[in-house]
Design an enzyme around this catalytic site. Structure first.
Site, PDB file in Angstrom:
ATOM      1  N   ASP A 182       0.822  -1.253   0.547  1.00 17.76           N
ATOM      2  CA  ASP A 182      -0.201  -0.134  -0.473  1.00 17.76           C
ATOM      3  C   ASP A 182       0.329   1.330   0.037  1.00 17.76           C
ATOM      4  OD1 ASP A 182       0.509  -0.572   2.417  1.00 17.76           O
ATOM      5  OD2 ASP A 182      -1.192  -0.491   3.593  1.00 17.76           O
ATOM      6  N   TYR A 183       2.113   1.471   0.593  1.00 17.68           N
ATOM      7  CA  TYR A 183       2.532   2.140   1.215  1.00 17.68           C
ATOM      8  C   TYR A 183       3.258   2.700  -0.332  1.00 17.68           C
ATOM      9  CZ  TYR A 183       6.712   5.206   2.662  1.00 17.68           C
ATOM     10  OH  TYR A 183       8.059   5.516   2.251  1.00 17.68           O
TER      11      TYR A 183
END
Length: 252
Positions: A157-158
């Protein structure tokens, strides 16, 4: 424009990299806006540490109306538009053992990172660009990561959000350049130490240090100093670029 003449907005400026950036710009004489969402006590303490050249202002960068109000309040406080933005706001904890795996990560986790990282940057750029364009000077410095070049830990996600931010950096540079606004990114690796990296075991820090030519893990202060280059007159012909600041771990 010299750094000492700039008015610098640092999102997520109360802690970690953000606080290091605030101190770096203040050290060079700039006026700084310490944006915070939930770290009011730390933001106000940092503003008090710096003095009259700093103000702490609350806003959730994912909320465009809140960002517009933040920018207006900053201009009212300092009597001039924001010239420089450091898009640093982040809500994440780096813990490789606890991270979501590709087989079970939900879109809601990616969407949350895109909202803070990409929407937040979009909001601050759009809110400050008119003032920058009017003065024919602006500096946007986005905070990225070396993980999309060297994903040693798959933080899906990051990393995806930061990769999208790099694309936004390059496309924004094309649109805003004619108005004298540069848009660049500085990308770090693991930093020693921030709230986000506090869960990282010492053995991992030591391993990373041993892999870098400098044999050390970059500190928030070392990383923040690189932002000064992109804000300075020395980078006036540089835009749409990504500078990796990680002690030489990633070299491509």
């Amino acid at each position: 424009m010299k750094i000492a003449d700039q008015i610098v907005l640092v999102t997520g400026g109360a802690r970690g990299v953000g606080a290091a950036a605030v101190r770096a710009f203040a050290r060079e004489g700039a006026r700084v806006i310490i944006n915070w969402r939930a770290s009011g006590e730390a933001a106000n303490a940092l503003a008090a540490e710096i003095g009259d050249r700093a103000v702490a202002l609350q806003a959730d960068v994912t909320d465009r109306a809140a960002v517009d109000a933040l920018v207006a309040a900053a201009q009212g406080h300092f009597g001039a538009p924001v010239t420089t933005v450091v898009n640093n706001a982040l809500d994440y904890s780096f813990n490789g053992d606890a991270r979501s795996q590709m087989t079970d990560i939900g879109w809601d986790e990616l969407a949350a990172q895109f909202s803070t990282v990409v929407r937040g940057a979009l909001n601050t750029i759009q809110a400050t660009a008119p003032g920058m364009a009017a003065g024919k000077f602006g500096r946007v410095i986005n905070i990225g990561t070396n993980l999309f070049q060297n994903p040693v830990v798959p933080y899906h996600d990051y990393t995806a959000a930061k990769a999208a931010l790099l694309s936004l950096t390059r496309t924004a540079a094309g649109d805003l350049g004619p108005d004298g606004i540069t848009v660049n990114m500085i990308s770090g690796g693991l930093l020693r130490t921030t709230d986000a990296s506090a869960a990282t075991p010492d053995a991992v820090f030591d391993l990373i240090a041993g892999m870098t030519p400098l044999r050390s893990v970059t500190t928030p202060e070392e990383f923040a100093d690189a932002a000064l280059f992109f804000a300075s007159p020395w980078s006036r012909a540089v835009t749409g670029q990504n500078l990796v600041v990680d002690g030489g771990l990633v070299r491509d």
